[in-house]
Design an enzyme around this catalytic site. Structure first.
Site, PDB file in Angstrom:
ATOM      1  N   ASP A  20       0.792  -1.345  -0.037  1.00  8.31           N
ATOM      2  CA  ASP A  20       0.077   0.238   0.057  1.00  8.31           C
ATOM      3  C   ASP A  20       0.688   1.228  -0.246  1.00  8.31           C
ATOM      4  OD1 ASP A  20      -2.864   1.747  -0.115  1.00  8.31           O
ATOM      5  OD2 ASP A  20      -2.780   1.700   1.910  1.00  8.31           O
ATOM      6  N   ARG A  24       0.391   7.433  -2.544  1.00  3.34           N
ATOM      7  CA  ARG A  24       0.599   9.177  -1.612  1.00  3.34           C
ATOM      8  C   ARG A  24       1.779   9.055  -2.118  1.00  3.34           C
ATOM      9  NH1 ARG A  24      -1.123   6.156   3.249  1.00  3.34           N
ATOM     10  NH2 ARG A  24      -2.132   4.183   2.020  1.00  3.34           N
ATOM     11  N   ARG A  33      -0.556   9.071 -10.701  1.00  3.89           N
ATOM     12  CA  ARG A  33      -0.655   7.555  -9.873  1.00  3.89           C
ATOM     13  C   ARG A  33       0.094   6.388  -9.826  1.00  3.89           C
ATOM     14  NH1 ARG A  33      -3.454   6.867  -4.966  1.00  3.89           N
ATOM     15  NH2 ARG A  33      -4.607   5.080  -6.005  1.00  3.89           N
ATOM     16  N   HIS A  37       2.837   3.468  -9.115  1.00  5.14           N
ATOM     17  CA  HIS A  37       2.420   2.082  -9.340  1.00  5.14           C
ATOM     18  C   HIS A  37       3.486   1.433 -10.348  1.00  5.14           C
ATOM     19  CE1 HIS A  37      -1.018   2.277  -7.509  1.00  5.14           C
ATOM     20  NE2 HIS A  37      -1.988   3.212  -8.863  1.00  5.14           N
ATOM     21  N   ARG A  71     -11.675   1.287  -9.590  1.00  6.49           N
ATOM     22  CA  ARG A  71     -10.851   2.799 -10.234  1.00  6.49           C
ATOM     23  C   ARG A  71     -10.635   3.870 -11.145  1.00  6.49           C
ATOM     24  NH1 ARG A  71      -5.296   2.562  -5.843  1.00  6.49           N
ATOM     25  NH2 ARG A  71      -5.792   2.220  -4.425  1.00  6.49           N
ATOM     26  N   LEU A 131      10.950 -20.165  -4.968  1.00  2.00           N
ATOM     27  CA  LEU A 131      10.037 -19.070  -3.498  1.00  2.00           C
ATOM     28  C   LEU A 131       9.026 -19.443  -4.673  1.00  2.00           C
ATOM     29  CD1 LEU A 131       9.368 -16.981  -1.621  1.00  2.00           C
ATOM     30  CD2 LEU A 131       9.891 -16.091  -3.911  1.00  2.00           C
ATOM     31  N   GLU A 207       1.281 -13.403  12.597  1.00  2.00           N
ATOM     32  CA  GLU A 207       1.880 -12.246  12.990  1.00  2.00           C
ATOM     33  C   GLU A 207       2.205 -11.471  12.418  1.00  2.00           C
ATOM     34  OE1 GLU A 207       3.288 -12.055  16.453  1.00  2.00           O
ATOM     35  OE2 GLU A 207       2.899 -14.217  16.375  1.00  2.00           O
TER      36      GLU A 207
HETATM   37  C1  FPP Z   1      -1.701  -0.040  -3.856  1.00  2.00           C
HETATM   38  O1  FPP Z   1      -1.259   1.176  -3.479  1.00  2.00           O
HETATM   39  C2  FPP Z   1      -1.428  -0.625  -4.350  1.00  2.00           C
HETATM   40  C3  FPP Z   1      -1.859  -1.443  -5.543  1.00  2.00           C
HETATM   41  C4  FPP Z   1      -3.433  -1.073  -6.024  1.00  2.00           C
HETATM   42  C5  FPP Z   1      -1.340  -1.637  -6.523  1.00  2.00           C
HETATM   43  C6  FPP Z   1      -0.142  -2.514  -6.224  1.00  2.00           C
HETATM   44  C7  FPP Z   1       0.661  -2.622  -7.417  1.00  2.00           C
HETATM   45  C8  FPP Z   1       1.751  -2.589  -7.832  1.00  2.00           C
HETATM   46  C9  FPP Z   1       2.967  -3.426  -6.282  1.00  2.00           C
HETATM   47  C10 FPP Z   1       2.290  -2.695  -9.038  1.00  2.00           C
HETATM   48  C11 FPP Z   1       2.913  -3.822  -9.738  1.00  2.00           C
HETATM   49  C12 FPP Z   1       2.760  -5.054  -9.336  1.00  2.00           C
HETATM   50  C13 FPP Z   1       2.282  -5.651  -9.511  1.00  2.00           C
HETATM   51  C14 FPP Z   1       2.794  -7.390  -8.639  1.00  2.00           C
HETATM   52  C15 FPP Z   1       1.044  -5.589 -10.540  1.00  2.00           C
HETATM   53  P1  FPP Z   1      -2.188   2.443  -3.234  1.00  2.00           P
HETATM   54  O2  FPP Z   1      -2.613   3.131  -4.853  1.00  2.00           O
HETATM   55  O3  FPP Z   1      -4.065   2.005  -2.844  1.00  2.00           O
HETATM   56  O4  FPP Z   1      -1.562   3.720  -2.820  1.00  2.00           O
HETATM   57  P2  FPP Z   1      -2.478   5.439  -2.171  1.00  2.00           P
HETATM   58  O5  FPP Z   1      -3.466   4.483  -0.264  1.00  2.00           O
HETATM   59  O6  FPP Z   1      -1.203   5.612  -1.679  1.00  2.00           O
HETATM   60  O7  FPP Z   1      -3.563   5.524  -3.146  1.00  2.00           O
END
Ligand code: FPP
Length: 240
Positions: A20, A24, A33, A37, A71, A131, A207
Protein backbone atom coordinates in the site's frame (compact mmCIF):
# COMPACT_ATOMS: atom_id res chain seq x y z
CA UNK A 1 25.66 -13.38 7.95
CA UNK A 2 24.79 -16.52 6.03
CA UNK A 3 21.26 -17.06 4.77
CA UNK A 4 19.08 -14.97 7.01
CA UNK A 5 19.94 -11.75 8.73
CA UNK A 6 17.16 -12.38 11.22
CA UNK A 7 17.30 -14.65 14.27
CA UNK A 8 18.30 -18.08 12.96
CA UNK A 9 15.52 -20.63 12.78
CA UNK A 10 12.70 -18.12 13.02
CA UNK A 11 12.22 -17.25 9.40
CA UNK A 12 8.53 -17.23 8.41
CA UNK A 13 7.72 -19.90 5.85
CA UNK A 14 4.98 -17.82 4.26
CA UNK A 15 4.98 -14.00 4.12
CA UNK A 16 1.94 -12.15 2.77
CA UNK A 17 2.11 -8.44 1.93
CA UNK A 18 -0.52 -5.75 1.49
CA UNK A 19 1.44 -3.42 -0.80
CA UNK A 20 0.00 0.00 0.00
CA UNK A 21 1.01 3.63 -0.47
CA UNK A 22 1.85 3.87 -4.18
CA UNK A 23 -0.61 6.74 -4.63
CA UNK A 24 0.74 8.70 -1.67
CA UNK A 25 4.31 8.13 -2.84
CA UNK A 26 3.39 9.47 -6.29
CA UNK A 27 1.74 12.52 -4.71
CA UNK A 28 4.87 13.20 -2.62
CA UNK A 29 6.98 13.04 -5.78
CA UNK A 30 4.61 15.14 -7.92
CA UNK A 31 3.91 12.20 -10.19
CA UNK A 32 0.65 10.76 -11.53
CA UNK A 33 -0.65 7.78 -9.53
CA UNK A 34 0.64 5.38 -12.14
CA UNK A 35 4.17 6.66 -11.46
CA UNK A 36 3.71 5.33 -7.92
CA UNK A 37 2.65 1.92 -9.22
CA UNK A 38 5.63 1.87 -11.58
CA UNK A 39 7.94 2.59 -8.66
CA UNK A 40 6.10 -0.14 -6.75
CA UNK A 41 7.05 -2.63 -9.42
CA UNK A 42 10.71 -2.19 -8.49
CA UNK A 43 9.88 -2.96 -4.86
CA UNK A 44 8.28 -6.24 -5.96
CA UNK A 45 11.56 -7.27 -7.52
CA UNK A 46 13.61 -6.25 -4.46
CA UNK A 47 11.30 -8.06 -2.07
CA UNK A 48 11.33 -11.26 -4.12
CA UNK A 49 15.14 -11.22 -4.00
CA UNK A 50 15.14 -10.50 -0.27
CA UNK A 51 12.64 -13.30 0.39
CA UNK A 52 14.90 -15.76 -1.45
CA UNK A 53 17.96 -14.52 0.44
CA UNK A 54 16.20 -15.04 3.78
CA UNK A 55 14.90 -18.50 2.93
CA UNK A 56 11.21 -17.58 2.87
CA UNK A 57 9.40 -20.32 0.93
CA UNK A 58 6.10 -18.61 0.00
CA UNK A 59 5.48 -14.93 -0.73
CA UNK A 60 1.96 -13.68 -1.44
CA UNK A 61 1.49 -10.16 -2.78
CA UNK A 62 -1.86 -8.37 -2.81
CA UNK A 63 -1.49 -6.82 -6.25
CA UNK A 64 -5.11 -6.10 -7.18
CA UNK A 65 -8.29 -6.48 -5.15
CA UNK A 66 -11.85 -7.09 -6.35
CA UNK A 67 -12.57 -3.58 -5.06
CA UNK A 68 -9.75 -2.09 -7.20
CA UNK A 69 -11.90 -2.47 -10.36
CA UNK A 70 -13.78 0.60 -9.09
CA UNK A 71 -10.73 2.84 -9.57
CA UNK A 72 -10.65 5.21 -12.57
CA UNK A 73 -10.40 3.39 -15.90
CA UNK A 74 -6.96 4.85 -16.68
CA UNK A 75 -5.51 3.60 -13.42
CA UNK A 76 -7.00 0.12 -13.87
CA UNK A 77 -5.66 -0.08 -17.43
CA UNK A 78 -2.27 1.17 -16.28
CA UNK A 79 -2.12 -1.44 -13.54
CA UNK A 80 -3.07 -4.22 -15.96
CA UNK A 81 -0.33 -3.02 -18.33
CA UNK A 82 2.19 -3.05 -15.49
CA UNK A 83 1.10 -6.50 -14.50
CA UNK A 84 1.78 -7.74 -18.04
CA UNK A 85 5.23 -6.18 -17.94
CA UNK A 86 5.99 -7.80 -14.58
CA UNK A 87 4.82 -11.17 -15.89
CA UNK A 88 6.78 -10.90 -19.10
CA UNK A 89 10.00 -9.17 -18.08
CA UNK A 90 10.59 -9.66 -14.36
CA UNK A 91 9.26 -13.18 -14.27
CA UNK A 92 11.66 -14.38 -16.94
CA UNK A 93 14.48 -13.20 -14.71
CA UNK A 94 12.89 -14.42 -11.49
CA UNK A 95 12.25 -17.80 -13.11
CA UNK A 96 15.99 -18.25 -13.53
CA UNK A 97 16.41 -17.61 -9.81
CA UNK A 98 14.05 -20.47 -8.95
CA UNK A 99 10.78 -18.55 -8.54
CA UNK A 100 7.53 -20.38 -9.22
CA UNK A 101 4.66 -18.08 -10.07
CA UNK A 102 1.17 -18.78 -8.83
CA UNK A 103 -1.99 -16.69 -8.64
CA UNK A 104 -5.09 -16.51 -6.47
CA UNK A 105 -8.29 -14.57 -7.03
CA UNK A 106 -11.04 -14.20 -9.61
CA UNK A 107 -8.58 -14.67 -12.47
CA UNK A 108 -11.49 -14.91 -14.91
CA UNK A 109 -12.04 -11.15 -14.37
CA UNK A 110 -8.64 -10.24 -15.83
CA UNK A 111 -8.30 -9.04 -19.44
CA UNK A 112 -7.51 -11.86 -21.83
CA UNK A 113 -4.01 -10.59 -22.63
CA UNK A 114 -3.14 -10.63 -18.91
CA UNK A 115 -4.68 -14.08 -18.43
CA UNK A 116 -2.56 -15.44 -21.28
CA UNK A 117 0.63 -13.86 -19.93
CA UNK A 118 -0.19 -15.20 -16.49
CA UNK A 119 -0.89 -18.73 -17.71
CA UNK A 120 2.37 -18.73 -19.65
CA UNK A 121 4.44 -17.53 -16.66
CA UNK A 122 2.78 -20.09 -14.38
CA UNK A 123 3.48 -22.88 -16.87
CA UNK A 124 7.10 -21.84 -17.49
CA UNK A 125 7.99 -21.66 -13.81
CA UNK A 126 6.01 -24.60 -12.46
CA UNK A 127 9.05 -26.79 -11.75
CA UNK A 128 10.83 -24.13 -9.68
CA UNK A 129 11.13 -24.78 -5.97
CA UNK A 130 13.05 -21.94 -4.36
CA UNK A 131 10.22 -19.47 -3.79
CA UNK A 132 6.54 -19.64 -4.64
CA UNK A 133 5.44 -16.11 -5.59
CA UNK A 134 1.69 -15.92 -5.31
CA UNK A 135 0.02 -12.90 -6.86
CA UNK A 136 -3.41 -12.05 -5.47
CA UNK A 137 -5.26 -10.66 -8.50
CA UNK A 138 -8.88 -9.55 -8.51
CA UNK A 139 -8.74 -11.06 -5.06
CA UNK A 140 -11.31 -10.67 -2.32
CA UNK A 141 -11.44 -12.82 0.77
CA UNK A 142 -15.19 -12.63 1.28
CA UNK A 143 -15.78 -13.66 -2.34
CA UNK A 144 -13.33 -16.53 -1.88
CA UNK A 145 -15.11 -17.80 1.26
CA UNK A 146 -18.54 -17.29 -0.33
CA UNK A 147 -17.51 -19.32 -3.38
CA UNK A 148 -16.18 -22.08 -1.09
CA UNK A 149 -19.50 -22.13 0.81
CA UNK A 150 -21.38 -22.34 -2.47
CA UNK A 151 -19.23 -25.24 -3.68
CA UNK A 152 -19.78 -27.12 -0.41
CA UNK A 153 -23.54 -26.51 -0.61
CA UNK A 154 -23.57 -27.88 -4.16
CA UNK A 155 -21.64 -31.00 -3.12
CA UNK A 156 -23.95 -31.57 -0.17
CA UNK A 157 -27.05 -31.11 -2.31
CA UNK A 158 -25.82 -33.59 -4.89
CA UNK A 159 -25.10 -36.16 -2.19
CA UNK A 160 -21.33 -36.18 -2.76
CA UNK A 161 -20.73 -34.66 0.66
CA UNK A 162 -22.31 -35.31 4.05
CA UNK A 163 -22.84 -31.82 5.54
CA UNK A 164 -22.20 -33.20 9.04
CA UNK A 165 -18.63 -34.05 8.08
CA UNK A 166 -17.73 -30.49 7.04
CA UNK A 167 -14.85 -29.25 9.16
CA UNK A 168 -12.35 -26.40 8.94
CA UNK A 169 -10.12 -28.46 6.66
CA UNK A 170 -13.03 -29.16 4.28
CA UNK A 171 -13.63 -25.45 3.88
CA UNK A 172 -9.90 -24.70 3.60
CA UNK A 173 -9.72 -27.24 0.77
CA UNK A 174 -12.23 -25.14 -1.20
CA UNK A 175 -10.27 -21.88 -0.98
CA UNK A 176 -7.85 -20.61 -3.66
CA UNK A 177 -5.06 -21.42 -1.20
CA UNK A 178 -5.95 -25.11 -0.84
CA UNK A 179 -2.39 -26.25 -1.43
CA UNK A 180 -0.59 -23.43 0.38
CA UNK A 181 0.34 -23.14 4.05
CA UNK A 182 -1.25 -20.23 5.94
CA UNK A 183 0.84 -17.04 6.09
CA UNK A 184 3.02 -16.78 9.21
CA UNK A 185 3.65 -13.09 8.75
CA UNK A 186 1.41 -10.40 7.28
CA UNK A 187 3.10 -7.13 6.34
CA UNK A 188 1.19 -3.96 5.49
CA UNK A 189 3.02 -0.92 4.21
CA UNK A 190 2.09 2.77 4.52
CA UNK A 191 0.83 2.57 8.08
CA UNK A 192 -2.86 1.78 7.66
CA UNK A 193 -4.20 -0.55 10.36
CA UNK A 194 -6.52 -2.47 8.07
CA UNK A 195 -6.81 -5.94 6.54
CA UNK A 196 -8.77 -4.79 3.46
CA UNK A 197 -10.49 -8.09 2.66
CA UNK A 198 -7.17 -9.95 2.37
CA UNK A 199 -6.85 -13.65 3.30
CA UNK A 200 -9.26 -13.33 6.23
CA UNK A 201 -9.42 -17.08 6.79
CA UNK A 202 -5.74 -17.77 6.20
CA UNK A 203 -4.28 -15.08 8.49
CA UNK A 204 -6.10 -16.30 11.60
CA UNK A 205 -2.80 -16.88 13.41
CA UNK A 206 -0.43 -14.73 11.35
CA UNK A 207 1.78 -12.19 13.08
CA UNK A 208 1.06 -8.69 11.79
CA UNK A 209 3.74 -6.12 10.97
CA UNK A 210 2.59 -2.66 9.90
CA UNK A 211 5.27 -0.25 8.71
CA UNK A 212 4.85 3.44 7.85
CA UNK A 213 7.16 2.93 4.84
CA UNK A 214 5.28 3.46 1.55
CA UNK A 215 5.42 0.48 -0.82
CA UNK A 216 7.75 2.13 -3.42
CA UNK A 217 10.25 2.79 -0.59
CA UNK A 218 9.96 -0.75 0.76
CA UNK A 219 13.05 -2.81 -0.04
CA UNK A 220 15.65 -5.14 1.42
CA UNK A 221 16.10 -3.26 4.70
CA UNK A 222 12.40 -2.85 5.43
CA UNK A 223 11.83 -6.54 4.62
CA UNK A 224 14.65 -7.57 6.96
CA UNK A 225 13.16 -5.34 9.68
CA UNK A 226 9.78 -7.06 9.29
CA UNK A 227 11.43 -10.48 9.59
CA UNK A 228 13.40 -9.36 12.65
CA UNK A 229 10.12 -8.16 14.23
CA UNK A 230 8.58 -11.57 13.46
CA UNK A 231 11.55 -13.40 14.99
CA UNK A 232 10.93 -11.58 18.29
CA UNK A 233 7.28 -12.66 18.48
CA UNK A 234 6.17 -15.46 20.75
CA UNK A 235 3.61 -17.42 18.75
CA UNK A 236 1.24 -19.38 20.94
CA UNK A 237 -1.69 -20.17 18.60
CA UNK A 238 -4.17 -19.58 21.44
CA UNK A 239 -2.34 -21.81 23.92
CA UNK A 240 -0.18 -20.55 26.82
C1 FPP B 1 -1.84 0.16 -3.39
O1 FPP B 1 -1.42 1.50 -3.42
C2 FPP B 1 -1.29 -0.61 -4.50
C3 FPP B 1 -2.01 -1.19 -5.50
C4 FPP B 1 -3.47 -1.09 -5.58
C5 FPP B 1 -1.39 -1.92 -6.61
C6 FPP B 1 -0.14 -2.68 -6.34
C7 FPP B 1 0.68 -2.68 -7.57
C8 FPP B 1 2.02 -2.67 -7.63
C9 FPP B 1 2.89 -2.78 -6.46
C10 FPP B 1 2.72 -2.46 -8.94
C11 FPP B 1 2.89 -3.56 -9.86
C12 FPP B 1 3.14 -4.89 -9.32
C13 FPP B 1 2.45 -5.95 -9.73
C14 FPP B 1 2.74 -7.29 -9.19
C15 FPP B 1 1.38 -5.79 -10.73
P1 FPP B 1 -2.51 2.65 -3.49
O2 FPP B 1 -2.68 3.03 -4.89
O3 FPP B 1 -3.77 2.18 -2.80
O4 FPP B 1 -1.82 3.77 -2.65
P2 FPP B 1 -2.51 4.94 -1.81
O5 FPP B 1 -3.30 4.27 -0.71
O6 FPP B 1 -1.35 5.73 -1.29
O7 FPP B 1 -3.36 5.71 -2.77
Amino acid sequence: MAKAETVAGKVPRHVAIIMDGNGRWAHQHNLPRLGGHEAGRKSVKKVVQAAIAHGVRYLTLYAFSVENWQRPRDEVQGLMGLLRLVLREELAEMGKEGVRLRAIGRLQDLPEAVREELASAIEKTKANTKLDLILALSYGSRVEITEAAKALAREAKSGRLDAETIGEETLAQHLYTRDLPDPDLLIRTSGEMRISNFMLWQISYAEIHVTPVLWPDFGKEAFAAALADYARRDRRFGAI
